[in-house]
Design an enzyme around this catalytic site. Structure first.
Site, mmCIF file in Angstrom:
data_model
loop_
_atom_site.group_PDB
_atom_site.id
_atom_site.type_symbol
_atom_site.label_atom_id
_atom_site.label_comp_id
_atom_site.label_asym_id
_atom_site.label_seq_id
_atom_site.Cartn_x
_atom_site.Cartn_y
_atom_site.Cartn_z
ATOM 1 N N CYS A 1 0.811 -1.218 0.000
ATOM 2 C CA CYS A 1 0.000 0.000 0.000
ATOM 3 C C CYS A 1 0.843 1.267 0.000
ATOM 4 C CB CYS A 1 -0.956 -0.011 1.191
ATOM 5 S SG CYS A 1 -2.084 -1.406 1.125
ATOM 6 N N HIS B 1 -3.362 7.111 2.235
ATOM 7 C CA HIS B 1 -3.767 5.801 1.729
ATOM 8 C C HIS B 1 -5.134 5.469 2.327
ATOM 9 C CE1 HIS B 1 -4.037 1.621 0.911
ATOM 10 N NE2 HIS B 1 -3.781 1.257 2.139
ATOM 11 N N ASN C 1 -10.129 -0.389 0.207
ATOM 12 C CA ASN C 1 -8.672 -0.280 0.126
ATOM 13 C C ASN C 1 -8.193 -0.953 -1.167
ATOM 14 O OD1 ASN C 1 -5.918 -0.636 0.372
ATOM 15 N ND2 ASN C 1 -5.975 -1.231 2.530
#
Ligand code: COA
Length: 335
Positions: free
Chosen positions: A119, A261, A291
């Site tokens: 990520c 993020h 996500n």
């Protein structure tokens, strides 16, 4: 790459693009598969739905579409692109997917390679590309974040499957000798805490002939200690952003947008509170996409640019964090 070609000092942001697959998996639909509810997921994460790429659409396809949109916004001739970096942990080919994107784009003068940092991948790739530009090796780069975590999620594990989705985003950057819109950056990793979030090799033992063993290739589904990852994010992300503000002589009040993020709305809110950045400056679209790993930051930036939220010369503080563990931050000026 043939050494220093250009005498450039800085980076300019020229375009953004994104792509998400059509299939929508709502919380309500997930609750048909595992014991959960729309209310639980929304309250604990802020997520309502996510996109699933399905057959006929993989990381290469998504990354290509996002890159194409970014190059169109930049108004570049495709042949002038020198560098393509694809941040992904879920390549369509373990040998690398970026060259396939280069081929699909017809960007024959570019060198293209993958970069894996989960990520944090997009942020690390953006910093990597900007260093090539500042060093004078390349003039025009496209940085892509694309992931297809749906292929690696354990769809029977309600503690993790609710979080993830598929998508891609891309940013087009150019070297300039007039200014530097990558104002500063920080990067960190800590392998000691790596076991909190993994997509591990399977360790399936097999034999070629007697006494010559090998491990058959393949990966186990994502394993996550959600509480530890949560604690890591709400602790480390404010620290690294504060350090970045200090080294760049910026204060959080000067930031127009905080683009974190997109992992969990509670993480976004907590980081914003610790930095005293008001909620209206914290960009969020995880309600729609969940996500999407390396894709979240460019996906969010692209949406905010196309909705006229992020405007020319706006200051963006951004931070990626996740498996590795890895985390980083950058302060950029759009334009
Ligand atoms: N639906 C319903 N109940 C669930 C559930 C779900 N999808 N997932 C877990 N639960 C249950 C647990 O079993 C537990 O029940 P128990 O108290 O009876 O044992 C309870 O909810 C609380 O679980 P807990 O793990 O403490 O929840 P949480 O508030 O920490 O939220 C996460 C879980 C995963 C949403 C949260 O920890 C998180 O977002 N962590 C960060 C993960 C992340 O961002 N990963 C990617 C980083 S890049």
């Amino acid at each position: 790459m043939e050494g220093i070609k250009f005498n450039k000092i800085g980076v300019s942001f020229k375009g953004s693009g994104s792509y998400v697959p059509d299939q929508i998996l709502t919380n309500q639909k997930i609750s048909q598969k595992v014991d959960t509810s729309d209310e639980w997921i929304k309250t604990r994460t802020g997520i309502s739905e996510r996109r699933i790429s399905g057959l006929g659409c993989n990381v290469t396809d998504m990354g290509y579409e996002a890159a194409l949109n970014a190059i169109a916004m930049a108004n570049w001739d495709i042949k002038t692109v020198d560098l393509i970096i694809l941040a992904t942990s879920t390549p369509h080919d373990l040998f690398g997917s970026a060259p396939s994107i280069q081929h699909k784009l017809g960007a024959y003068n570019a060198v293209a390679f993958d970069l894996t940092a989960a990520c944090s991948g997009f942020l690390f790739a953006l910093i990597t590309a900007s260093q090539f530009l500042k060093g004078g090796s390349f003039k025009r780069a496209v940085v892509i974040g694309a992931d297809q975590l749906s292929s690696f999620v354990d769809w029977n594990d309600r503690r993790s499957c609710i979080l993830f989705g598929d998508g891609a985003g891309a940013i087009a950057i150019e070297a300039t000798n007039e200014f530097d819109n990558v104002i500063g950056f920080e990067m960190k990793t800590d392998g000691e805490r790596g076991s909190f979030l993994n997509l591990p090799f399977k360790n399936d033992k097999d034999s070629i002939i007697d006494n010559i063993d090998f491990l058959r290739g393949g990966f186990s589904p994502i394993q996550m200690n959600g509480q530890e990852v949560y604690k890591f994010a709400v602790k480390e992300v404010p620290i690294i952003l504060k350090k970045l503000f200090k080294t760049t002589n910026y204060s959080s009040e000067r930031v127009d947008w905080l683009v974190l993020h997109q992992a969990n709305q509670r993480i976004l809110d907590s980081v914003g509170d610790k930095l005293k950045i008001p909620r209206e400056k914290i960009l969020s679209n995880l309600e729609k996409y969940g996500n999407t790993s390396a894709a979240t930051i460019p996906l969010m930036i692209d949406e905010a640019i196309r909705n006229n939220k992020i405007k020319q010369h706006d200051i963006i503080a951004t931070s990626g964090f996740g498996a590795g563990l890895s985390w980083g931050a950058a302060l950029i000026k759009w334009g």
